[in-house]
Write an enzyme that holds these catalytic residues in place. Structure first.
Site, PDB file in Angstrom:
ATOM      1  N   CYS A   2     -59.181 -45.347 103.203  1.00 25.91           N
ATOM      2  CA  CYS A   2     -60.066 -45.755 102.493  1.00 25.91           C
ATOM      3  C   CYS A   2     -61.197 -44.847 102.002  1.00 25.91           C
ATOM      4  O   CYS A   2     -61.539 -43.757 102.576  1.00 25.91           O
ATOM      5  CB  CYS A   2     -60.952 -46.908 103.449  1.00 25.91           C
ATOM      6  SG  CYS A   2     -60.068 -48.105 104.151  1.00 25.91           S
ATOM      7  N   ARG A  27     -56.252 -39.995  98.849  1.00 26.77           N
ATOM      8  CA  ARG A  27     -56.348 -40.413 100.177  1.00 26.77           C
ATOM      9  C   ARG A  27     -55.427 -41.622 100.423  1.00 26.77           C
ATOM     10  O   ARG A  27     -55.105 -41.824 101.667  1.00 26.77           O
ATOM     11  CB  ARG A  27     -57.761 -40.976 100.575  1.00 26.77           C
ATOM     12  CG  ARG A  27     -58.489 -39.657 100.520  1.00 26.77           C
ATOM     13  CD  ARG A  27     -60.277 -40.099 100.812  1.00 26.77           C
ATOM     14  NE  ARG A  27     -60.737 -40.666 102.050  1.00 26.77           N
ATOM     15  CZ  ARG A  27     -61.154 -39.916 102.796  1.00 26.77           C
ATOM     16  NH1 ARG A  27     -61.509 -38.783 102.572  1.00 26.77           N
ATOM     17  NH2 ARG A  27     -61.557 -40.393 104.215  1.00 26.77           N
ATOM     18  N   TRP A  77     -57.207 -49.068 102.314  1.00 28.77           N
ATOM     19  CA  TRP A  77     -55.891 -48.934 103.004  1.00 28.77           C
ATOM     20  C   TRP A  77     -56.104 -50.249 104.023  1.00 28.77           C
ATOM     21  O   TRP A  77     -56.808 -50.253 104.866  1.00 28.77           O
ATOM     22  CB  TRP A  77     -55.901 -47.761 103.398  1.00 28.77           C
ATOM     23  CG  TRP A  77     -54.587 -47.494 103.891  1.00 28.77           C
ATOM     24  CD1 TRP A  77     -53.489 -46.832 103.005  1.00 28.77           C
ATOM     25  CD2 TRP A  77     -53.753 -47.734 105.019  1.00 28.77           C
ATOM     26  NE1 TRP A  77     -52.357 -46.431 103.477  1.00 28.77           N
ATOM     27  CE2 TRP A  77     -52.512 -47.025 104.992  1.00 28.77           C
ATOM     28  CE3 TRP A  77     -54.208 -48.247 106.373  1.00 28.77           C
ATOM     29  CZ2 TRP A  77     -51.515 -47.043 105.995  1.00 28.77           C
ATOM     30  CZ3 TRP A  77     -53.327 -48.011 107.334  1.00 28.77           C
ATOM     31  CH2 TRP A  77     -52.008 -47.353 107.151  1.00 28.77           C
ATOM     32  N   ASN A 103     -65.606 -48.203 105.451  1.00 30.82           N
ATOM     33  CA  ASN A 103     -64.320 -47.487 105.737  1.00 30.82           C
ATOM     34  C   ASN A 103     -64.350 -47.535 107.527  1.00 30.82           C
ATOM     35  O   ASN A 103     -65.329 -47.555 107.973  1.00 30.82           O
ATOM     36  CB  ASN A 103     -64.601 -46.032 105.578  1.00 30.82           C
ATOM     37  CG  ASN A 103     -64.263 -45.766 104.073  1.00 30.82           C
ATOM     38  OD1 ASN A 103     -63.925 -46.690 103.325  1.00 30.82           O
ATOM     39  ND2 ASN A 103     -64.224 -44.466 103.844  1.00 30.82           N
ATOM     40  N   GLY A 104     -63.365 -47.695 108.192  1.00 32.26           N
ATOM     41  CA  GLY A 104     -63.105 -47.451 109.415  1.00 32.26           C
ATOM     42  C   GLY A 104     -62.881 -48.897 110.165  1.00 32.26           C
ATOM     43  O   GLY A 104     -62.260 -49.843 109.193  1.00 32.26           O
ATOM     44  N   GLU A 486     -40.445 -31.427 111.747  1.00 29.58           N
ATOM     45  CA  GLU A 486     -41.120 -31.501 110.480  1.00 29.58           C
ATOM     46  C   GLU A 486     -40.242 -31.934 109.147  1.00 29.58           C
ATOM     47  O   GLU A 486     -40.589 -32.614 108.458  1.00 29.58           O
ATOM     48  CB  GLU A 486     -41.920 -29.966 110.169  1.00 29.58           C
ATOM     49  CG  GLU A 486     -42.692 -29.939 108.939  1.00 29.58           C
ATOM     50  CD  GLU A 486     -43.938 -30.858 108.596  1.00 29.58           C
ATOM     51  OE1 GLU A 486     -44.094 -31.779 109.612  1.00 29.58           O
ATOM     52  OE2 GLU A 486     -44.432 -30.888 107.701  1.00 29.58           O
ATOM     53  N   LYS A 490     -40.547 -35.028 106.840  1.00 27.16           N
ATOM     54  CA  LYS A 490     -40.626 -34.988 105.478  1.00 27.16           C
ATOM     55  C   LYS A 490     -39.528 -36.133 104.578  1.00 27.16           C
ATOM     56  O   LYS A 490     -40.243 -36.571 103.585  1.00 27.16           O
ATOM     57  CB  LYS A 490     -40.293 -33.549 104.938  1.00 27.16           C
ATOM     58  CG  LYS A 490     -41.444 -32.507 105.312  1.00 27.16           C
ATOM     59  CD  LYS A 490     -42.674 -32.433 104.299  1.00 27.16           C
ATOM     60  CE  LYS A 490     -43.606 -33.257 104.869  1.00 27.16           C
ATOM     61  NZ  LYS A 490     -44.573 -32.813 106.016  1.00 27.16           N
ATOM     62  N   GLU A 493     -40.853 -39.402 105.221  1.00 26.73           N
ATOM     63  CA  GLU A 493     -42.053 -40.163 104.452  1.00 26.73           C
ATOM     64  C   GLU A 493     -41.872 -40.217 102.931  1.00 26.73           C
ATOM     65  O   GLU A 493     -42.391 -40.813 102.153  1.00 26.73           O
ATOM     66  CB  GLU A 493     -43.513 -39.450 104.954  1.00 26.73           C
ATOM     67  CG  GLU A 493     -43.325 -38.055 104.812  1.00 26.73           C
ATOM     68  CD  GLU A 493     -44.545 -37.291 105.315  1.00 26.73           C
ATOM     69  OE1 GLU A 493     -45.567 -37.969 105.467  1.00 26.73           O
ATOM     70  OE2 GLU A 493     -44.505 -36.051 105.345  1.00 26.73           O
ATOM     71  N   HIS A 509     -26.843 -35.465 125.521  1.00 22.81           N
ATOM     72  CA  HIS A 509     -27.276 -36.342 126.189  1.00 22.81           C
ATOM     73  C   HIS A 509     -27.638 -37.637 125.640  1.00 22.81           C
ATOM     74  O   HIS A 509     -28.484 -38.453 126.140  1.00 22.81           O
ATOM     75  CB  HIS A 509     -28.642 -35.745 126.737  1.00 22.81           C
ATOM     76  CG  HIS A 509     -28.490 -34.372 127.569  1.00 22.81           C
ATOM     77  ND1 HIS A 509     -27.998 -34.385 128.823  1.00 22.81           N
ATOM     78  CD2 HIS A 509     -28.599 -33.056 127.139  1.00 22.81           C
ATOM     79  CE1 HIS A 509     -27.742 -32.971 129.168  1.00 22.81           C
ATOM     80  NE2 HIS A 509     -28.258 -32.390 128.259  1.00 22.81           N
ATOM     81  N   LYS A 608     -53.211 -40.323 103.008  1.00 26.02           N
ATOM     82  CA  LYS A 608     -53.640 -38.923 103.408  1.00 26.02           C
ATOM     83  C   LYS A 608     -54.418 -38.370 104.409  1.00 26.02           C
ATOM     84  O   LYS A 608     -54.242 -37.702 105.225  1.00 26.02           O
ATOM     85  CB  LYS A 608     -54.274 -38.185 102.080  1.00 26.02           C
ATOM     86  CG  LYS A 608     -54.510 -36.758 102.206  1.00 26.02           C
ATOM     87  CD  LYS A 608     -53.240 -35.852 102.107  1.00 26.02           C
ATOM     88  CE  LYS A 608     -53.459 -34.430 102.672  1.00 26.02           C
ATOM     89  NZ  LYS A 608     -52.032 -33.843 102.794  1.00 26.02           N
TER      90      LYS A 608
HETATM   91  C1  F6R Z   1     -47.283 -35.576 107.016  1.00 27.99           C
HETATM   92  C2  F6R Z   1     -48.543 -35.599 107.300  1.00 27.99           C
HETATM   93  C3  F6R Z   1     -49.283 -36.194 108.400  1.00 27.99           C
HETATM   94  C4  F6R Z   1     -50.321 -35.630 108.834  1.00 27.99           C
HETATM   95  C5  F6R Z   1     -51.106 -36.266 110.087  1.00 27.99           C
HETATM   96  C6  F6R Z   1     -52.235 -35.495 110.518  1.00 27.99           C
HETATM   97  O1  F6R Z   1     -46.504 -34.935 106.024  1.00 27.99           O
HETATM   98  O2  F6R Z   1     -49.300 -35.204 106.414  1.00 27.99           O
HETATM   99  O3  F6R Z   1     -48.388 -36.373 109.546  1.00 27.99           O
HETATM  100  O4  F6R Z   1     -50.342 -34.104 109.274  1.00 27.99           O
HETATM  101  O5  F6R Z   1     -51.514 -37.599 109.563  1.00 27.99           O
HETATM  102  O6  F6R Z   1     -53.378 -35.328 109.492  1.00 27.99           O
HETATM  103  P1  F6R Z   1     -54.566 -34.435 109.654  1.00 27.99           P
HETATM  104  O7  F6R Z   1     -54.078 -33.091 109.615  1.00 27.99           O
HETATM  105  O8  F6R Z   1     -55.450 -34.437 108.259  1.00 27.99           O
HETATM  106  O9  F6R Z   1     -54.985 -34.710 110.816  1.00 27.99           O
END
Ligand code: F6R
Length: 613
Positions: A2, A27, A77, A103-104, A486, A490, A493, A509, A608
């Site tokens: 948000c 965001r 959001w 927000n929150g 990672e 990627k 997502e 296993h 984000k």
């Molecule tokens: C994946 C991604 C998320 C962030 C996670 C933590 O591509 O971007 O997994 O890494 O939400 O976000 P931050 O680093 O802002 O705490």
């Protein structure tokens, strides 16, 4: 997640709100809305078409009152209540003369609502947020001003929140308050501003102020005043900003993700610049821990979420290997609720690009409460995390707008490795020659990644051939395991492909039962001390018919001979390889996502900045 924006005193408040909301889009949001105060009435427009709500708001601008004095806007959001128009902010009270954006999460909203309902209030959304509009209605009815009413409400709220409110009885006032969730204030040429994110205000003003937890601001066109929960005046605290709005534009790339992948060499160089020298010496002055403090540390716990957590996995290996420092890694949302045994000699390092991730923030706060020393490793200057920690290390990746972490992940890894080298030199656990070798290696990361980026077309060609994949298994060992995790994240997502990562040694296993001719296995097989073991795992999955994509060292014929597709990277020291090896996997996910027509900058269901649990 948000976003909040508020403006008072501007000649065209709606334009300011819409421009700022556009800057907050990165965001993530699934609905948006604005409200304007005009001549004793509130004008509101909301929309819940994901990714297009701002277009709807822009289209409605022609109907907006031209004489409005102030307004607030919000991108939502969904948490409490579906992403539908009536749940979008701003929310009204019963009379339609008070509006709030939040927000929150208001944790005790149900309890508060039960009381309000008994007093005769009726709600028009399923959100936790709306309760605040009705609480303000109740306080305003006592004759209190808007900011004073908000102060009284904040005392009753539990949870994390940033709030902005307007009402018709004080048409040029915005009242704002926060607890944990960020909210900043701005001022320029008789205009007062409120925003949840610096990015929303950078185009407008650089005269910014922080609001601390449980402070309430009254923002007027020519003045800002702040009080605490006790009603006593507080000083305005200036906020330092380092980013340039230009850096947050796409610069001719198709999308932010592509731009940010290409920015990694620069981001790595900037992050290491001035902090490390080819002779192996390191300078981390901003760390604000003395040499004696560092000597006392006998254990490091690294916490983060998602990609930040995966960066921690590489950090742990460097801490153990170079600094001989006992190190653990934990997902922040688990750590914060664990009965973690921490002492004054434990250093808890919280890693977060945004510095706002609520779980990481609370993990760090909990660590402090339990007596540990804390260090924030973040990309955002003066972020919540930076302010909460005893020490801070900034990555210098610049603004990351694409939802998927790319350059911030790479710089987190490099920064953690630099920190490990720093500790190692202070603790004397590396010989001069070894630390020189590592520092030269770290300094060469930018160049190596630039070389890898030069091969993006080759990785994208592999992505095109895998555009229809269904199940992908990523295997890696040691630092390669973090890369595998990672890479799988990627792909999940961005391309919405089922992708799982396993430590390659775990294959037998259980996971091997999943492998058949439909499986695609991405093996992190660049040369390192466990390369032969990874080759054995490749043989196991090949024998069961899987298609193998090998991320391998350039010119490695042995690996090339067994793989169906290659993602080659240059020769790089094993421990330093993750920041290089991740790039082809970013490209793989990006390519598959683009082939499938997905929005790579704003993948579905993701935000984000994750400001709620
Ligand atoms: C994946 C991604 C998320 C962030 C996670 C933590 O591509 O971007 O997994 O890494 O939400 O976000 P931050 O680093 O802002 O705490």
């Amino acid at each position: 997640m948000c976003g909040i924006i508020g403006v008072t005193g501007a000649s065209e408040p709606l334009a300011v709100l819409l421009d700022a909301l556009a800057l907050l889009e990165y965001r993530g949001y699934d609905s948006a809305g604005v409200v304007l105060v005009d001549d004793g009435a509130l004008w509101r427009k909301r929309d819940a078409v994901r990714g297009h709500s701002l277009d709807t708001l822009r289209a409605a601008a022609a109907e907006a009152p031209a004489t409005a004095t102030a307004g607030i806007g919000h991108t939502r959001w969904a948490t409490h209540g579906a992403a539908v128009e009536h749940n979008a902010h701003p929310h009204f009270d019963c009379t339609g003369t008070v509006a709030i954006a939040h927000n929150g999460i208001i944790e005790n909203y149900q309890e508060l609502w039960d009381k309000l309902q008994a007093e005769g209030h009726t709600r028009s959304s399923e959100t936790d947020s709306e309760v605040v509009a009705h609480m303000l209605e109740r306080e305003l009815a006592t004759g209190a001003g808007l900011a004073e009413s908000l102060r009284r409400c904040v005392g009753e709220l539990r949870g994390d929140f940033a709030l902005a409110a307007v009402c018709t009885s004080e048409p040029d006032v915005i009242a704002a308050a926060r607890r944990t969730s960020p909210l900043i204030l701005g001022r320029v040429d008789g205009i007062g501003l409120v925003a949840s994110d610096i990015a929303a205000l950078l185009g407008t003003t650089r005269t910014l102020f922080q609001l601390a937890d449980d402070e309430i601001a009254e923002v007027r066109p020519g003045s800002i005043s702040v009080v605490g929960l006790d009603g006593l005046a507080r000083e305005l605290e200036p906020l330092e900003v380092g980013w340039d709005i230009v850096a947050a534009r796409r610069d001719g790339y198709d999308d932010f993700m592509s731009k940010e992948i290409h920015e990694q060499p620069r981001a790595l160089r900037d992050t290491l610049m001035g902090r490390i020298h080819a002779d192996g010496t390191t300078e981390l002055e901003e760390l604000s821990f003395s040499a004696a403090d560092l000597e006392e540390i006998d254990r490091v716990v690294l916490v983060g979420c998602g990609s930040a957590y995966y960066a921690c996995l590489s950090g742990r290996i460097a801490l153990e290997h170079w600094a001989k420092m006992p190190a653990e890694v934990e997902i922040a949302s688990e750590f914060r609720y664990r009965d973690a045994v921490l002492g004054e000699h434990t250093l808890v390092v919280a890693v977060s690009q945004s510095g706002e991730t609520v779980d990481t923030f609370h993990a760090l706060r909990e660590a402090r409460r339990r007596g540990a020393r804390t260090l924030a490793l973040t990309n955002v200057v003066d972020s919540l995390l930076a302010r909460e920690a005893d020490g801070v290390l900034y990555t210098r990746a610049g603004p990351e707008i694409g939802v998927a972490s790319t350059k911030s992940h790479a710089t987190q890894i490099a920064m953690l490795q630099l920190f490990a080298l720093h500790l190692a030199t202070k603790r004397g656990t590396l010989k001069g020659e070894e630390s020189r070798e590592i520092s030269t290696g770290l300094l060469s990361l930018g160049g190596l990644v630039a070389g890898v980026i030069g091969q993006l077309d080759r990785y994208l060609a592999v992505a095109r051939r895998l555009a229809d994949v269904q199940d992908v298994y990523f295997l890696g060992r040691s630092v390669g395991y973090g890369v595998a995790l990672e890479g799988a994240l990627k792909l999940k997502e961005l391309a919405y492909v089922r992708a799982e990562a396993y430590p390659a040694g775990e294959l037998k296993h259980g996971p091997i039962a999943l492998i058949d001719e439909r499986a695609v296995v991405v093996a992190i097989a660049n040369r390192g001390h466990l390369w032969e073991k990874v080759m054995a795992n490749i043989a196991e999955v090949k024998a069961r018919g899987a298609t193998v994509v090998a991320l391998c060292t350039e010119g490695d014929e042995a690996t090339a001979a067994v793989a169906d597709h290659l993602l080659e990277i240059p020769v790089v020291a094993e421990l330093l390889s993750p920041a290089v090896a991740i790039v082809p996997l970013q490209a793989l996910a990006y390519g598959v996502a683009r082939e499938r027509g997905n929005d790579v900058d704003r993948p579905r269901n993701l935000a984000k900045v994750v400001t709620v649990e």
